[in-house]
Design a protein around this motif. Structure first.
Motif, mmCIF file in Angstrom:
data_model
loop_
_atom_site.group_PDB
_atom_site.id
_atom_site.type_symbol
_atom_site.label_atom_id
_atom_site.label_comp_id
_atom_site.label_asym_id
_atom_site.label_seq_id
_atom_site.Cartn_x
_atom_site.Cartn_y
_atom_site.Cartn_z
ATOM 1 N N GLY A 12 4.721 8.391 -1.951
ATOM 2 C CA GLY A 12 3.704 7.748 -1.121
ATOM 3 C C GLY A 12 4.240 7.376 0.257
ATOM 4 N N MET A 15 2.065 1.993 3.628
ATOM 5 C CA MET A 15 2.904 0.925 4.170
ATOM 6 C C MET A 15 4.174 0.716 3.324
ATOM 7 S SD MET A 15 3.413 -2.568 3.602
ATOM 8 C CE MET A 15 1.997 -3.279 2.835
ATOM 9 N N SER A 16 4.021 0.700 1.993
ATOM 10 C CA SER A 16 5.189 0.441 1.139
ATOM 11 C C SER A 16 6.173 1.600 1.153
ATOM 12 C CB SER A 16 4.776 0.230 -0.318
ATOM 13 O OG SER A 16 3.767 -0.687 -0.415
ATOM 14 N N GLU A 35 4.128 12.844 0.010
ATOM 15 C CA GLU A 35 2.828 12.248 0.380
ATOM 16 C C GLU A 35 1.740 13.297 0.183
ATOM 17 O OE1 GLU A 35 1.274 9.290 1.215
ATOM 18 O OE2 GLU A 35 -0.397 10.696 1.078
ATOM 19 N N ARG A 36 0.744 12.957 -0.626
ATOM 20 C CA ARG A 36 -0.243 13.986 -0.952
ATOM 21 C C ARG A 36 -1.255 14.226 0.169
ATOM 22 N NH1 ARG A 36 -3.392 11.184 -6.022
ATOM 23 N NH2 ARG A 36 -4.065 9.339 -4.927
ATOM 24 N N GLY A 42 -1.743 5.776 4.048
ATOM 25 C CA GLY A 42 -2.309 5.417 2.734
ATOM 26 C C GLY A 42 -3.703 4.836 2.854
ATOM 27 N N THR A 43 -3.853 3.609 2.389
ATOM 28 C CA THR A 43 -5.138 2.906 2.421
ATOM 29 C C THR A 43 -5.781 2.918 3.804
ATOM 30 O OG1 THR A 43 -4.729 1.433 0.574
ATOM 31 C CG2 THR A 43 -6.021 0.516 2.362
ATOM 32 N N TRP A 44 -4.960 2.902 4.841
ATOM 33 C CA TRP A 44 -5.470 2.740 6.213
ATOM 34 C C TRP A 44 -5.867 4.056 6.846
ATOM 35 C CZ3 TRP A 44 -6.831 -2.029 7.017
ATOM 36 C CH2 TRP A 44 -6.220 -3.022 6.243
ATOM 37 N N HIS A 65 -8.060 8.946 -1.670
ATOM 38 C CA HIS A 65 -7.140 7.825 -1.860
ATOM 39 C C HIS A 65 -7.676 6.487 -1.333
ATOM 40 C CE1 HIS A 65 -3.398 5.806 -2.662
ATOM 41 N NE2 HIS A 65 -3.571 5.196 -1.504
ATOM 42 N N ASN A 75 -8.545 -8.534 6.807
ATOM 43 C CA ASN A 75 -8.858 -9.920 6.431
ATOM 44 C C ASN A 75 -7.620 -10.800 6.561
ATOM 45 O OD1 ASN A 75 -7.436 -9.063 4.263
ATOM 46 N ND2 ASN A 75 -9.012 -9.434 2.739
ATOM 47 N N VAL A 128 2.801 14.454 -6.092
ATOM 48 C CA VAL A 128 3.713 14.384 -7.234
ATOM 49 C C VAL A 128 2.868 14.402 -8.505
ATOM 50 C CG1 VAL A 128 5.359 12.905 -8.451
ATOM 51 C CG2 VAL A 128 5.519 13.204 -5.959
ATOM 52 N N HIS A 170 -4.922 0.521 -5.019
ATOM 53 C CA HIS A 170 -6.347 0.341 -4.743
ATOM 54 C C HIS A 170 -7.093 1.658 -4.739
ATOM 55 C CE1 HIS A 170 -4.691 -3.374 -2.643
ATOM 56 N NE2 HIS A 170 -5.432 -3.831 -3.624
HETATM 57 P P1 FAD Z 1 -1.278 2.710 -0.096
HETATM 58 O O1 FAD Z 1 -1.604 2.305 1.286
HETATM 59 O O2 FAD Z 1 -2.380 2.875 -1.055
HETATM 60 O O3 FAD Z 1 -0.409 4.048 -0.013
HETATM 61 C C1 FAD Z 1 -0.070 4.816 -1.137
HETATM 62 C C2 FAD Z 1 0.237 6.234 -0.687
HETATM 63 O O4 FAD Z 1 0.693 7.001 -1.806
HETATM 64 C C3 FAD Z 1 -0.958 6.987 -0.118
HETATM 65 O O5 FAD Z 1 -0.634 7.535 1.130
HETATM 66 C C4 FAD Z 1 -1.243 8.085 -1.161
HETATM 67 O O6 FAD Z 1 -1.770 9.263 -0.598
HETATM 68 C C5 FAD Z 1 0.136 8.292 -1.748
HETATM 69 N N1 FAD Z 1 0.105 8.842 -3.109
HETATM 70 C C6 FAD Z 1 -0.550 8.341 -4.180
HETATM 71 N N2 FAD Z 1 -0.320 9.102 -5.267
HETATM 72 C C7 FAD Z 1 0.506 10.093 -4.867
HETATM 73 C C8 FAD Z 1 1.102 11.199 -5.544
HETATM 74 N N3 FAD Z 1 0.896 11.426 -6.847
HETATM 75 N N4 FAD Z 1 1.888 12.029 -4.840
HETATM 76 C C9 FAD Z 1 2.124 11.814 -3.508
HETATM 77 N N5 FAD Z 1 1.572 10.795 -2.824
HETATM 78 C C10 FAD Z 1 0.783 9.935 -3.500
HETATM 79 N N6 FAD Z 1 -3.532 -5.652 3.468
HETATM 80 C C11 FAD Z 1 -3.284 -6.432 4.555
HETATM 81 O O7 FAD Z 1 -2.121 -6.736 4.833
HETATM 82 N N7 FAD Z 1 -4.297 -6.884 5.359
HETATM 83 C C12 FAD Z 1 -5.596 -6.561 5.127
HETATM 84 O O8 FAD Z 1 -6.470 -6.982 5.858
HETATM 85 C C13 FAD Z 1 -5.888 -5.717 4.008
HETATM 86 N N8 FAD Z 1 -7.137 -5.304 3.746
HETATM 87 C C14 FAD Z 1 -7.376 -4.413 2.750
HETATM 88 C C15 FAD Z 1 -8.663 -3.942 2.546
HETATM 89 C C16 FAD Z 1 -8.938 -3.011 1.544
HETATM 90 C C17 FAD Z 1 -10.326 -2.491 1.356
HETATM 91 C C18 FAD Z 1 -7.894 -2.568 0.703
HETATM 92 C C19 FAD Z 1 -8.159 -1.576 -0.400
HETATM 93 C C20 FAD Z 1 -6.610 -3.051 0.872
HETATM 94 C C21 FAD Z 1 -6.331 -3.973 1.895
HETATM 95 N N9 FAD Z 1 -5.042 -4.462 2.112
HETATM 96 C C22 FAD Z 1 -4.789 -5.286 3.185
HETATM 97 C C23 FAD Z 1 -3.940 -4.140 1.196
HETATM 98 C C24 FAD Z 1 -3.331 -2.768 1.487
HETATM 99 O O9 FAD Z 1 -3.395 -2.100 0.288
HETATM 100 C C25 FAD Z 1 -1.915 -2.883 1.995
HETATM 101 O O10 FAD Z 1 -1.973 -3.374 3.324
HETATM 102 C C26 FAD Z 1 -1.146 -1.578 2.063
HETATM 103 O O11 FAD Z 1 -1.951 -0.566 2.566
HETATM 104 C C27 FAD Z 1 -0.549 -1.145 0.737
HETATM 105 O O12 FAD Z 1 0.278 -0.059 1.001
HETATM 106 P P2 FAD Z 1 0.897 0.857 -0.141
HETATM 107 O O13 FAD Z 1 1.829 1.768 0.549
HETATM 108 O O14 FAD Z 1 1.430 -0.004 -1.221
HETATM 109 O O15 FAD Z 1 -0.311 1.662 -0.773
#
Ligand code: FAD
Length: 412
Positions: A12, A15-16, A35-36, A42-44, A65, A75, A128, A170
């Motif tokens: 992925g 952000m993480s 990254e798929r 990701g979420t953004w 996604h 928020n 993956v 999410h």
């Molecule tokens: P994600 O952003 O979900 O990234 C995961 C990544 O993994 C994606 O790019 C996806 O394509 C990839 N992936 C998944 N499965 C696979 C696979 N099998 N193979 C390869 N790649 C894969 N946070 C804040 O700080 N402020 C906010 O205001 C806020 N608002 C939000 C509003 C909504 C509607 C949502 C859903 C979330 C919000 N968040 C907010 C939380 C947000 O989830 C985090 O900010 C952050 O985006 C989390 O990042 P992440 O990398 O953990 O997950």
């Protein structure tokens, strides 16, 4: 003692995954990010498409996604969405609001990936599909099987010494169940598939958490207090008062094959030592950003620093038995607090304590000042939100407060 350098896969590039890749590389590990999609964020990474199954029940559906709607603003204020040495600053031509639109967060994450040279580590359009011990019984080698999405089709498998799971939490919708749900003849979707309001103009749209008593075949919906109405659309928004939107989704790791060593049971991912390491597979398998009700950037950064340092041998984990008893203690605490199992990864009360603990692990005292500052801003914001009106995002005088806190000064 020389630091160990591992060949590590990160799953992925949200952000993480980005912050995990940066921290792993800082510890001199060799990093490949899978990254798929075709971009970071990701979420953004707003995607106007909706899934073929709007409730997300069909496991064979083509997954979209991001659970992002077009007009979404953050928020949380940008001041607590950045990293300790890379604040989410206002920039000239972008969205300069304290609570910007989603496009601005994507710009921030793209900037982060570029400024730290992370883009070259990422294999875009690589999904993956399987992560499994490469040799049964050996926890030090992991097979990562992938396939490409979009464009030319390819598939393959690589072996890594460590895998860091950052696939987000999410995306897999959790829906409300009630009698008649599956036979109700009108439109139902999960908020994951909500993008724009236009399709719902002049329709009666019911937004639900749980409380429908039953749905009838003529479109009637009967509530628990006996009242009823006819609706055109139901949108499932299944968070609850304590966890807000977070538990509208289920943790989901369809690629992970651990023969039951790690499971997801009612949204408890376990066992996980401090929400990161499964004791029996640590440290070669780890998870970033499992906890919720924190400001996500901070625990993700701290967890990533910790995981990277554990892999290099700079930080040592307790024994497997000690980690397991810590997990059991945590479960016990969840029970004592009266929280259901699906709140296992909720931070809230223990949030500061947990992040403080991570700061101690990574041995960077300067981070403690940063952590305390973020906690103060969070508290200030929370008080404001509770006492304010629905326009609180535009009326919060974050700038003044930030100046007092010295926001924008980078820490080393
Ligand atoms: P994600 O952003 O979900 O990234 C995961 C990544 O993994 C994606 O790019 C996806 O394509 C990839 N992936 C998944 N499965 C696979 C696979 N099998 N193979 C390869 N790649 C894969 N946070 C804040 O700080 N402020 C906010 O205001 C806020 N608002 C939000 C509003 C909504 C509607 C949502 C859903 C979330 C919000 N968040 C907010 C939380 C947000 O989830 C985090 O900010 C952050 O985006 C989390 O990042 P992440 O990398 O953990 O997950």
């Amino acid at each position: 003692m020389a630091k160990k350098q591992m060949r590590a896969a990160v799953i992925g590039a949200g952000m993480s995954g980005l912050v995990a890749a940066r921290e792993l590389r800082r510890e001199r590990h060799q990093v490949v990010v899978f990254e798929r999609s075709n971009d970071v964020g990701g979420t953004w990474l707003y995607d106007p498409r909706v899934e073929s199954d709007p409730l997300g029940l069909d496991p064979g559906r083509d997954v979209v996604h991001a659970s992002m709607y077009q007009s979404l603003r953050t928020n949380l204020p940008r001041q607590i969405m950045g990293f300790s040495d890379y604040p989410f600053l206002k920039k000239g031509s972008g969205d300069s609001r304290n609570f910007p639109g989603h496009e601005e967060v994507l710009r921030f994450l793209r900037g982060f990936a570029e400024d730290f040279g992370l883009v070259e580590l990422i294999r875009f359009r690589h999904e993956v599909v399987r992560v499994e011990q490469a040799i049964e019984g050996r926890r030090d080698l992991w097979a990562v099987e992938w396939r490409t999405r979009g464009g030319e089709e390819a598939a393959g498998m690589d072996v890594f010494e460590a895998v860091v799971v950052c696939n987000g939490k999410h995306t897999q919708p959790k829906i409300a169940e009630f009698p008649g749900r599956s036979t109700w003849p009108r439109e139902q979707l999960h908020s994951h598939n909500y993008r724009v309001p236009e399709p719902y103009k002049d329709k009666i749209v019911l937004i639900i958490g749980r409380e429908i008593a039953r749905a009838e075949d003529d479109g009637k919906l009967v509530f628990q207090d006996g009242s009823s109405l006819y609706a055109d659309v139901i949108i499932h928004c299944t968070g609850d008062k304590q966890t807000y939107s977070f538990l509208q989704y289920s943790y989901h790791f369809p690629f992970l094959k651990t023969k039951g060593l790690i499971s997801v049971d009612n949204n408890r991912v376990g066992p996980l030592y401090k929400h990161v390491f499964p004791p029996c597979l640590a440290p070669r398998l780890s998870f970033i950003c499992i906890p919720y009700l924190a400001f996500p950037a901070q625990p993700s950064e701290l967890q990533s620093k910790w995981a990277a340092k554990v892999l290099s041998g700079e930080v040592v984990l307790p024994s497997e038995e000690e980690m397991m008893s810590s997990v059991q203690e945590h479960y016990q605490r969840v029970e004592e607090l009266g929280w259901p199992k699906h709140h296992t990864h909720r931070l809230e009360i223990g949030k500061c304590e947990y992040e403080k603990w991570l700061v101690d692990q990574v041995g960077l005292p300067s981070l403690e000042q940063y952590r305390e500052k973020m906690a103060r801003i969070g508290l200030e914001l929370w008080k404001y939100v509770q006492s304010s009106d629905e326009n609180w995002r535009d009326t919060w005088d974050g700038d003044k407060w930030m100046q007092e806190e010295g926001f924008g000064k980078q820490i080393s």
